[in-house]
Structure formats: C-alpha cells, structure tokens
Design an enzyme around this catalytic site. Structure first.
Site: not given
Ligand code: PEP
Length: 252
Positions: A9-11, A96, A98, A168, A174, A214, A235-236
C-alpha cells in the site's frame, strides 16, 4: 492450502517517475516467487504502473486504495469500479484505518463498498483492526467482529473467493510497533472464527487473512509462520523495493 498474499500500500506517496521506478524494481525483485502479490499505487499513477506490469508480463495484481460503490454518475471527486477496471485494476483496498479514522468512513459505507467490489468480481482487501484505546480496554476481538460483520453482512459464502481480510491494529500502522507473532495469531484465529460463523468452515478456511502494521524484513518471517497469518499488507516498507521483495520472500 491458502496461497500467501502480500500487498504493498503506497498510500499518498511517490510521483509519476518514482512510481514507475518502484514498479520496475518490485517486478524484478519478486520474480519467481510463489506468493501472490498486489501493489496499490495512488490513483493518478495506476495507468503508468499498469502499463509497466503489462510490458513485463508481470503477474503482480494492480490494486486501488479505495473506490466508490455507485456506478458512474454525479459523484464529484469519486472513482468508480468501472473506471478502475478500465485501468486494469483487479483488487481494491477497503476500510483502511486511515480512511476510517482520518477521512471518517463509517461501517455502513465500508459495507456498501465491500459489496460493490465483490459484486463487480474484483478482489476486496477488507482492512479491520482496533485502536490503541480499544486494545487497552480489552476490545480487540469485539472490534474486529463488529467491523467484519458490518462489512460482510450481505456477502455469501460463494463470493468469498473475492475476499481477503487484512487485520491491521491501528496502533501498529506506521508507528514501528508490531503485534507480537503470538498476539497477531490470536487475533487472526478469532477473526477466522467469526468468518466460520458467517460463511461456514470451508469458506472460512480458504479466506486469506493478512497481517498489517509495521511489517519489515526483520519481523516478517516470524509473523508469516503463524498458522492463521497468510501474508501481509505492507505500508512504509512497500516503498523500498528491496524491503518489499524480502517481505514477499519471507512468506516462503
Ligand atoms: C498499511 O498502511 O496498511 C500499513 C500496514 O502501514 P505500515 O506497514 O507502514 O505500518
């Protein structure tokens, strides 16, 4: 029996050149891996990313980070499933954290979107998870159950081949904090039990449940080794091709 599935997920990150470069590096990095992989770039870069995937005959799925549940029409600013299909998208993230907690999407809206994605025969990656406050109040399993039941109330067992659940925990997204493998497995097993109640044993045993929050190359293998963790939503670390490829490899 469940093929592992990892999503990136590049957000709201990258620019057009960066998205193209990242796509090329990811395609090279994961070549030959047995895991199913999807990437979820920002809307404006879907066509660029999709054309690179086609050029390279990549089996990577192209995903969108959200979609609107209504057909084309007077919904300024929204993006329909038909438009996404037209751009080569086959998977859509939904619910998600966010979108739930920053943008304010409700369980009702998420239910409409989940149903529309599944009825369009696209793959829905439904994100659920508790906040830190809810975790500290001992509400993790109740929150997951409520979010699952709300989103999936109108889906039947035959449609669940179009569904992946991503657990999640919001406090892990994040933040650099990750659920321990044992805590994550415990939550996943409870999620699967809710899926058994909704869809029966066979369908529930086939639905992939990704862990997200994470995930990094250093912690991925231990998380993915848990019996009910079928890959991850990243994500990151998905913005660094080498880290993403190492996470994909950790499913094997
Ligand atoms: C996400 O955005 O779904 C996520 C899990 O982010 P991160 O890996 O950065 O915690």
């Amino acid at each position: 029996m469940r093929r592992p599935f990892v999503g990136g997920n590049w957000k709201m990150n990258t620019d057009q050149a960066g998205a193209a470069e990242l796509t090329r590096s990811v395609v090279e990095g994961i070549a030959g891996d047995g895991c199913e992989v999807a990437i979820f770039p920002p809307f404006p870069y879907l066509l660029t990313v999709g054309s690179i995937l086609r050029e390279r005959s990549s089996t990577l799925m192209l995903g969108a980070q959200d979609a609107y549940h209504q057909g084309n029409g007077a919904f300024t600013g929204e993006v329909s499933l038909d438009m996404l299909k037209d751009c080569g998208v086959s998977a859509v993230l939904i619910g998600h954290s966010e979108r739930r907690h920053v943008i304010g999407e409700t369980d009702d809206l998420i239910a409409l979107k989940t149903r529309a994605i599944i009825e369009a025969e696209m793959h829905a990656v439904l994100c659920i998870g508790e906040t830190l406050e809810q975790r500290e109040a001992g509400e993790t399993d109740a929150v997951n159950e409520r979010q699952l039941k709300a989103a999936l109330s109108e889906i039947n067992a035959e449609q669940t081949n179009h569904l992946t659940v991503a657990y999640e925990p919001v406090w892990a997204i994040g933040t650099g904090k990750t659920a321990t493998p044992a805590d994550a497995q415990d939550a996943h097993a409870k999620v699967r039990a809710v899926l058994v109640g909704l869809f029966g044993d066979d369908a529930a045993a086939s639905i992939r449940i990704q862990y997200g929050g994470s995930v990094k190359p250093a912690n991925a293998a231990e998380l993915f080794a848990q019996p009910d963790i079928d890959g991850g939503l990243i994500g990151g670390a998905s913005l660094k091709a080498a880290d993403f490829a190492a996470i994909v490899k950790a499913t094997g």
